[in-house]
Structures are given as C-alpha cells and as structure tokens.
Design an enzyme around this catalytic site. Structure first.
Site, mmCIF file in Angstrom:
data_model
loop_
_atom_site.group_PDB
_atom_site.id
_atom_site.type_symbol
_atom_site.label_atom_id
_atom_site.label_comp_id
_atom_site.label_asym_id
_atom_site.label_seq_id
_atom_site.Cartn_x
_atom_site.Cartn_y
_atom_site.Cartn_z
ATOM 1 N N TYR A 11 -0.036 -8.700 -3.255
ATOM 2 C CA TYR A 11 -0.361 -7.893 -4.425
ATOM 3 C C TYR A 11 -1.261 -8.589 -5.442
ATOM 4 C CZ TYR A 11 3.492 -5.278 -2.430
ATOM 5 O OH TYR A 11 4.297 -4.587 -1.574
ATOM 6 N N HIS B 193 -3.300 1.864 -4.030
ATOM 7 C CA HIS B 193 -2.361 0.820 -3.591
ATOM 8 C C HIS B 193 -3.095 -0.506 -3.580
ATOM 9 C CE1 HIS B 193 0.660 3.749 -2.560
ATOM 10 N NE2 HIS B 193 -0.317 4.472 -2.036
#
Length: 144
Positions: free
Chosen positions: A24, A102
């Site tokens: 991430y 995302h």
C-alpha cells in the site's frame, strides 16, 4: 465539470503508512488526503475526504452526498469492495458518478480480492498505481 468531489476511504485505510507498505505504500492517509486537497485546489474544485471502518457509516455518507452538493465520488471501499452489496446499492441509489480506486493491483492479489461489487457501476477503475491512482481519479473527476 465536477465542482465538488467526495473521496471515500474504507476500512483499514486509516493505517496507511504502517500497514503492509510493500502493498500500500509508505504515505499515510493524511498525506494522501493533503495531496488530493492541494491538487483539487489547483484544478479549481472542492474536495472532501472521509474515512470509516464501518460499512453502515460509509453507506450513510454516500447517501448524504445526494443532498450536500457532491458531483463526483472517488471511492476506495477497501475490503468492502469484495463483500458489500450495501455499499453497491447506496452508490446505485444516489446515482452520482464515481471512480473506484485501489492502491494495490487487485489482479495480482488473492482470488477473493479480484471480484468487485462496484466496478460494473463505476465510471472507471484505477488500481495498482498507489496514491497516484487517487490523483488520476481527481483529475478525471474535475474534467467531467
């Protein structure tokens, strides 16, 4: 052209910067939001960023967008992407155009993460570009 953009962040995104940075990235959610607010100001649009770990709260915020002048939604529903008919139904009910974002590439992840309840309703899907994906979505939203 969108005048007001709502950016919604789903569960666990409040842990960005420390949660699995190999997937991430190392930016915190506050840093991502600050960058998006700066970009929106440069583009001449308003931007509100909001995060919740709770499905019902996300649904209520989506519903509120109908009344608060939101022209475009950018949503990273996180885990709810793969599980929440409620989030999908809320997005369908308000009929505000949205982009699904995302940070990681869903298609390089576990099979259960490769299904989205949102994608077929979305104007577009951006995944795998890290925080840059949010910026791409803001740029698109500002022009449409």
């Amino acid at each position: 052209m969108a005048q007001q953009i709502l950016v919604l962040h789903g569960p666990n995104l409040n842990l960005l910067g420390s949660r699995e940075p190999h997937l991430y990235g190392s930016l915190t959610l506050a840093q991502i939001n600050q960058g998006l607010e700066t970009l929106a100001a440069q583009l001449g649009v308003g931007l509100t960023a909001w995060q919740s770990n709770h499905e019902g709260a996300l649904v209520e915020r989506i519903q509120a967008a109908r009344q608060d002048g939101t022209d475009f939604i950018i949503i990273n529903a996180a885990a709810y992407t793969h599980t929440s008919v409620a989030v999908r139904d809320a997005l369908a009910a308000v009929a505000i155009p949205f982009i699904e974002v995302h940070l990681s590439n869903l298609y390089k992840r576990e099979p259960f993460r490769q299904h989205s309840y949102l994608s077929d309703l979305a104007v577009g899907l951006v995944c795998g570009l890290g925080a840059d994906g949010y910026e791409a979505a803001v740029r698109y939203a500002a022009r449409h």
